[in-house]
Write an enzyme that holds these catalytic residues in place. Sequence first.
Site, mmCIF file in Angstrom:
data_model
loop_
_atom_site.group_PDB
_atom_site.id
_atom_site.type_symbol
_atom_site.label_atom_id
_atom_site.label_comp_id
_atom_site.label_asym_id
_atom_site.label_seq_id
_atom_site.Cartn_x
_atom_site.Cartn_y
_atom_site.Cartn_z
ATOM 1 N N HIS A 82 14.485 11.298 12.329
ATOM 2 C CA HIS A 82 13.356 11.668 11.577
ATOM 3 C C HIS A 82 13.286 13.066 11.268
ATOM 4 O O HIS A 82 12.422 13.604 10.497
ATOM 5 C CB HIS A 82 12.125 11.026 11.993
ATOM 6 C CG HIS A 82 11.537 11.255 13.279
ATOM 7 N ND1 HIS A 82 12.502 11.204 14.411
ATOM 8 C CD2 HIS A 82 10.795 12.174 13.621
ATOM 9 C CE1 HIS A 82 11.737 11.893 15.392
ATOM 10 N NE2 HIS A 82 10.590 12.416 15.025
ATOM 11 N N ASP A 83 13.990 14.021 12.182
ATOM 12 C CA ASP A 83 13.646 15.631 12.170
ATOM 13 C C ASP A 83 14.777 16.287 11.345
ATOM 14 O O ASP A 83 14.969 17.639 11.021
ATOM 15 C CB ASP A 83 13.456 15.980 13.668
ATOM 16 C CG ASP A 83 12.165 15.803 14.239
ATOM 17 O OD1 ASP A 83 11.156 15.135 13.406
ATOM 18 O OD2 ASP A 83 12.063 15.627 15.318
ATOM 19 N N GLU A 108 13.695 13.654 24.627
ATOM 20 C CA GLU A 108 14.106 14.507 23.783
ATOM 21 C C GLU A 108 13.790 15.991 24.394
ATOM 22 O O GLU A 108 12.623 16.469 24.728
ATOM 23 C CB GLU A 108 13.146 14.319 22.518
ATOM 24 C CG GLU A 108 13.495 15.292 21.532
ATOM 25 C CD GLU A 108 12.508 15.742 20.367
ATOM 26 O OE1 GLU A 108 12.897 16.103 19.354
ATOM 27 O OE2 GLU A 108 11.359 16.012 20.963
ATOM 28 N N ASP A 156 9.080 12.163 23.984
ATOM 29 C CA ASP A 156 8.971 13.520 23.039
ATOM 30 C C ASP A 156 8.932 14.648 23.545
ATOM 31 O O ASP A 156 8.011 14.891 24.610
ATOM 32 C CB ASP A 156 7.712 13.333 22.111
ATOM 33 C CG ASP A 156 7.643 14.185 20.840
ATOM 34 O OD1 ASP A 156 8.523 13.964 19.843
ATOM 35 O OD2 ASP A 156 6.721 14.995 20.650
ATOM 36 N N ASP A 160 0.742 -1.071 0.023
ATOM 37 C CA ASP A 160 0.120 -0.045 0.064
ATOM 38 C C ASP A 160 0.852 1.192 0.033
ATOM 39 O O ASP A 160 0.245 2.302 0.085
ATOM 40 C CB ASP A 160 -0.963 0.048 1.443
ATOM 41 C CG ASP A 160 -0.210 -0.002 2.649
ATOM 42 O OD1 ASP A 160 0.794 -0.143 2.554
ATOM 43 O OD2 ASP A 160 -0.848 -0.044 3.539
ATOM 44 N N ASP A 210 7.723 5.482 21.082
ATOM 45 C CA ASP A 210 7.834 6.873 21.436
ATOM 46 C C ASP A 210 6.724 7.326 22.297
ATOM 47 O O ASP A 210 5.578 6.840 21.928
ATOM 48 C CB ASP A 210 7.769 7.347 20.012
ATOM 49 C CG ASP A 210 8.516 8.691 19.689
ATOM 50 O OD1 ASP A 210 8.265 9.507 20.617
ATOM 51 O OD2 ASP A 210 9.182 8.688 18.557
HETATM 52 O O1 ISL Z 1 12.520 19.821 14.098
HETATM 53 C C1 ISL Z 1 11.992 20.488 14.666
HETATM 54 C C2 ISL Z 1 11.699 21.619 13.935
HETATM 55 O O2 ISL Z 1 12.522 22.278 13.309
HETATM 56 C C3 ISL Z 1 12.108 20.381 16.044
HETATM 57 O O3 ISL Z 1 12.204 21.692 16.671
HETATM 58 C C4 ISL Z 1 11.144 19.199 16.591
HETATM 59 O O4 ISL Z 1 9.907 19.941 16.336
HETATM 60 C C5 ISL Z 1 11.257 19.086 18.217
HETATM 61 O O5 ISL Z 1 12.753 18.643 18.291
HETATM 62 C C6 ISL Z 1 10.361 18.154 18.699
HETATM 63 O O6 ISL Z 1 10.326 17.131 17.721
HETATM 64 C C7 ISL Z 1 9.333 16.040 18.300
HETATM 65 O O7 ISL Z 1 8.064 16.437 18.543
HETATM 66 C C8 ISL Z 1 7.470 17.010 17.353
HETATM 67 C C9 ISL Z 1 7.546 16.154 16.249
HETATM 68 O O8 ISL Z 1 6.912 16.666 15.097
HETATM 69 C C10 ISL Z 1 8.775 15.731 15.826
HETATM 70 O O9 ISL Z 1 8.815 14.727 14.632
HETATM 71 C C11 ISL Z 1 9.294 14.974 17.236
HETATM 72 O O10 ISL Z 1 10.775 14.531 16.964
HETATM 73 C C12 ISL Z 1 6.118 17.261 17.917
HETATM 74 O O11 ISL Z 1 5.420 15.957 18.414
HETATM 75 CA CA CA Z 2 2.001 -1.268 4.202
#
Ligand code: ISL
Ligand code: CA
Length: 548
Positions: free
Chosen positions: A322-323, A253, A200, A26, A99
């Site tokens: 992932h960020d 985090e 998070d 998918d 997470d």
């Molecule tokens: O990547 C960022 C934006 O520029 C960071 O400020 C990020 O938002 C921050 O590190 C928090 O990240 C985490 O919480 C967020 C989520 O979008 C991110 O993927 C996660 O790692 C909100 O849940």
């Molecule tokens: Ca799948």
Amino acid sequence: MTQPKWWKERVVYQIYPRSFYDSNGDGIGDIPGIIQKLDVLKDLGVGVLWLSPVYCSPNEDNGYDISDYRNINPEFGTMADMERLIAEANRRDIRIVMDLVVNHTSKEHEWFQKSRDKNSPYRDYYIWRPGKGGGKPPNNWTSFFAEDCWEYDEQSGEYYLHLFARGMPDLNYHNPRVVEEVKDILRFWLNKGVSGFRCDVINVIYKTSLSDGKKKFILTGSEHYISQPGCHKLLQEFRREVLDGYDCFTVGETVFVTPQMGRDLCDPERKELDMIFTFEHMETDQFLVKWFKTRFQLQKFAKTIATWQAALDWNANYLENHDQPRSVSRFGDDKTYWKESAKLLLTMLFTLRGTPYLYQGQEIGMTNFDFSSMDDIKDVESHNVYRLATKLHLPRGYRWKMMQRASRDNARTPVQWDGSKNAGFTAGAPWIKVNGNYPRINMARQMAEEDSIRSYCKQLIALRASDEVLLYGEFSVLAVTKELFAYRRKSGGKAYTVLLNFSEKTIPAEYRGKLVLSNYGGNAYSGSLKPYEAALLYNEVIAPPTKA
Ligand code: ISL
Ligand code: CA
């Protein structure tokens, strides 16, 4: 004295499930897909998998907006799949870490839907306030995602706070019922057999007050919620009442932490978190915000890493997630010295003191995306920022440059498994474009090649796993220059000298020792480093370096 722990000795591998491996065509990675790849991960030598959120979510922020903490997003599979993953991983001596996203929920979470009614017992689960009059929000705070952080709700005639995307309302930790809910969620997953949580934005959950903040370029208002005493108290409570009853660990985090805040958060005596992800080294190539990148400067970067190595007893080391953009594209050279620089970065990751966190694809040197327009980008933050930059009349070419350098989608392209269509990630249409370089950069090819990035990564993991010096040895800096980052790990009468040449020049680095590993191979160290060369030297008796 540092206490030995299993979570200090293992390597954590982060999976972004959507982009990992799609088992049913998918176009979306899923839990059965992770199960299918467990042997490949075991072969690499990882001992813990951290899964980015797999809970039910409307995906405004790809799962970081949770609508049900006790169920699996059907796109990813079922609870039975999740239980099978935990069992299959454990059978291979791999532990699973979830997470934990509890600063906010999705607006589709049942709590929030009920909370829109002013008379509901759920009202106080969130942070609702009337506007200031004249259509003004309750205060002047700004959000992490380049939007306002108050959203007006017609139904109840008040605003709710969201530090992140609009569809992600912040929970109210002044309400003891919210605290109890979080403890229940922790217990639910621990009882299913998970071994910990990546928490998070955990240091922003407690808002001390909602007064106006000092006006700042970013995050006006943050002095009211970054690492507040109320947050420390909550972390201690979660630990005392829940986590301490299980064999697990937490990694927080934590945003905008100072070394002192970091020490408070992970001081073993205070019992809050086991380790934290800090951001300072990831900010050394940016001006004010990540969207304005400056040149990579090794000196700033290495000094920041060294500062945190000294500041905390135990670090959570990472160069990707992932960020963040891909490390080889950012701190290395993804063209001429692609292989060498990817290996160099891995050498650093696995020889610093702390738990190493490897992000999916990093072990094969995946690079930033090769997208050509905003249509290819899926990330909510990137779109918000692009919109804002358009409003501010930044030129189109510059806006796109910002995306290329800093968009979170750089790390979210599908894992490149092999040279077949869509890199073998899916038999269908991938939810986000696959990087076109997959015929050259892919897992199958690197598993077959003796001197691939992945093979080197595997060697490093194996070396660290059983080595007292690399695991628990003290860290000290030997040299930081424009090109060279050199440091030592030492324990008892044994030491390693780690030499990293972050440049495309050949540079002298006159250190002694027996060559254990180099990304150029060989079995003796010559006293100089080739472009992006990394060398690990073993020293039986510790002599001072011949020249620093
Ligand atoms: O990547 C960022 C934006 O520029 C960071 O400020 C990020 O938002 C921050 O590190 C928090 O990240 C985490 O919480 C967020 C989520 O979008 C991110 O993927 C996660 O790692 C909100 O849940
Ligand atoms: Ca799948």
